[in-house]
Scaffold this active site. Sequence first.
Site, PDB file in Angstrom:
ATOM      1  N   HIS A 174       0.820  -1.180  -0.060  1.00 38.56           N
ATOM      2  CA  HIS A 174       0.092  -0.024  -0.130  1.00 38.56           C
ATOM      3  C   HIS A 174       0.834   1.287  -0.057  1.00 38.56           C
ATOM      4  O   HIS A 174       0.690   2.282   0.842  1.00 38.56           O
ATOM      5  CB  HIS A 174      -0.886   0.071   1.128  1.00 38.56           C
ATOM      6  CG  HIS A 174      -2.063  -1.157   1.228  1.00 38.56           C
ATOM      7  ND1 HIS A 174      -2.873  -1.403   2.158  1.00 38.56           N
ATOM      8  CD2 HIS A 174      -1.977  -2.408   0.491  1.00 38.56           C
ATOM      9  CE1 HIS A 174      -3.594  -2.304   1.970  1.00 38.56           C
ATOM     10  NE2 HIS A 174      -2.870  -3.096   1.134  1.00 38.56           N
ATOM     11  N   ARG A 235      -7.389   4.282  -0.427  1.00 40.09           N
ATOM     12  CA  ARG A 235      -6.792   2.884   0.216  1.00 40.09           C
ATOM     13  C   ARG A 235      -5.373   2.723  -0.511  1.00 40.09           C
ATOM     14  O   ARG A 235      -4.257   2.850  -0.031  1.00 40.09           O
ATOM     15  CB  ARG A 235      -7.625   1.932  -0.168  1.00 40.09           C
ATOM     16  CG  ARG A 235      -6.972   0.477   0.369  1.00 40.09           C
ATOM     17  CD  ARG A 235      -7.679  -0.765   0.607  1.00 40.09           C
ATOM     18  NE  ARG A 235      -7.191  -2.084   1.065  1.00 40.09           N
ATOM     19  CZ  ARG A 235      -6.597  -2.751   0.198  1.00 40.09           C
ATOM     20  NH1 ARG A 235      -6.246  -2.601  -1.042  1.00 40.09           N
ATOM     21  NH2 ARG A 235      -6.093  -3.883   0.897  1.00 40.09           N
ATOM     22  N   GLY A 254      -9.131  -1.918  -4.214  1.00 42.78           N
ATOM     23  CA  GLY A 254     -10.006  -2.323  -3.096  1.00 42.78           C
ATOM     24  C   GLY A 254      -9.185  -3.166  -2.197  1.00 42.78           C
ATOM     25  O   GLY A 254      -8.262  -3.580  -2.252  1.00 42.78           O
ATOM     26  N   GLU A 260     -11.754   0.393  -7.576  1.00 49.29           N
ATOM     27  CA  GLU A 260     -12.593   1.435  -7.890  1.00 49.29           C
ATOM     28  C   GLU A 260     -11.887   2.412  -9.132  1.00 49.29           C
ATOM     29  O   GLU A 260     -10.555   2.374  -9.297  1.00 49.29           O
ATOM     30  CB  GLU A 260     -12.500   2.402  -6.657  1.00 49.29           C
ATOM     31  CG  GLU A 260     -13.207   1.642  -5.461  1.00 49.29           C
ATOM     32  CD  GLU A 260     -13.457   2.473  -4.542  1.00 49.29           C
ATOM     33  OE1 GLU A 260     -13.974   2.285  -3.642  1.00 49.29           O
ATOM     34  OE2 GLU A 260     -12.885   3.708  -4.611  1.00 49.29           O
ATOM     35  N   TYR A 270     -13.140  10.106  -0.608  1.00 47.49           N
ATOM     36  CA  TYR A 270     -13.393   8.946  -1.252  1.00 47.49           C
ATOM     37  C   TYR A 270     -13.714   7.915  -0.545  1.00 47.49           C
ATOM     38  O   TYR A 270     -13.814   6.643  -0.823  1.00 47.49           O
ATOM     39  CB  TYR A 270     -12.286   8.773  -2.436  1.00 47.49           C
ATOM     40  CG  TYR A 270     -12.201   9.737  -3.663  1.00 47.49           C
ATOM     41  CD1 TYR A 270     -13.473   9.561  -4.380  1.00 47.49           C
ATOM     42  CD2 TYR A 270     -11.906  11.096  -3.400  1.00 47.49           C
ATOM     43  CE1 TYR A 270     -13.463  10.718  -5.507  1.00 47.49           C
ATOM     44  CE2 TYR A 270     -12.183  12.207  -4.148  1.00 47.49           C
ATOM     45  CZ  TYR A 270     -12.925  11.874  -5.231  1.00 47.49           C
ATOM     46  OH  TYR A 270     -13.143  12.944  -6.021  1.00 47.49           O
TER      47      TYR A 270
END
Length: 380
Positions: A174, A235, A254, A260, A270
């Site tokens: 991430h 994210r 996601g 998305e 968001y």
Amino acid sequence: MRKSTHRPHLPPHSSTRIRRGLIAAGAATALAAGLLLGAAGSGGAADTGDTAGTGAASVPSGVTTVSSGWTVPWGLGWLPDGSALITERDSFAVSRLTGSGTRTQVGKVPGVVTTGGEGGLLGVAVSPSWNSDHHVYFMHSSASDNRIVRMTYDGSSLSAHKTLVTGIKKNRFHNGGRIAFGPDGYLYATTGDAQDTALAQDKNSLNGKILRLTKDGAPAPGNPFGTLVYSYGHRNPQGLAWDPDGRLWSAEFGNNAYDELNLIESGKNYGWPICEGSCSTPGMTGPERQWRTGEASPSGVAYADGALYMAALRGERLWRIPVDGADTGTPQAYYVNAYGRQRTVAALPGASALWLTTTNADNNGGEPDGADKVLRIELR
């Protein structure tokens, strides 16, 4: 209850790699005849049919290999002469690639470290005034954080390393990492939540955001909170693209339910981690399109000829999403399982074509170093 914040992308078994090779061999014949590999995608529960981007818009019609022998080519930035600078995530190398396939390593970015997952040398963006300033920008993981840096590229080598933005928290996964100059002349950057979901909603954190900055790393004029933050509640976004009307679109990983495609506007929230996919929470903005995670896991996104193109890693396909203003039509999947994990897609300047990179040599691809390619996709 949510599972872990990181959604693993499982390596393909050897049988999958054999199947991929057989499909790719058959794909060449099909593509020569202009046939579509893959069927129409649902685009998520909000799909209402192809109401946008109809008419004479082009579609992918053929694929050729520009260059092979790469290992996780992650970022791509166009130079004024039509060649590109491409980063390799794990080797920290930067190479120039011409349209004829000539590849030349031009240097490495100092201070880059791997995270053993999704970090390393990530995005690259060439200054829109490169002819006069010769500046090139990179986003990468360091020993302490993720950061944005600037170097000088004189046409043959990189030099004059300067750090512009620090303090973006890193983790094994991430890390975001895409950077691109917008039509307003400012640099935009995507950051992940660094596996700490609360950071995405914290306006004082640089994580889980899309940032907007000047060429010197300062907050761009007009930013909604007076900081580098342009939008929040993300994210792990890894795609940035603008349409001809200047709208900013972003592709985002996601967790376990939905990936998305978001239409990004200044100051908007968001939703992550409150929302994943469609969002009805007051004050939060839902996606324009969403996909089940097995169909996407998107990284790069590009606009060309009336559509957005979104490269899918776990989904091993290229999504074409027609757009008409702020409206999106029915997504269509191309090259399903034909080329493996697809990382970065970029519209080729001056041509109706795309460049697409694979990253099958990453942790989840199961292929050896040197297995990746840069492909050219004709649009007709």
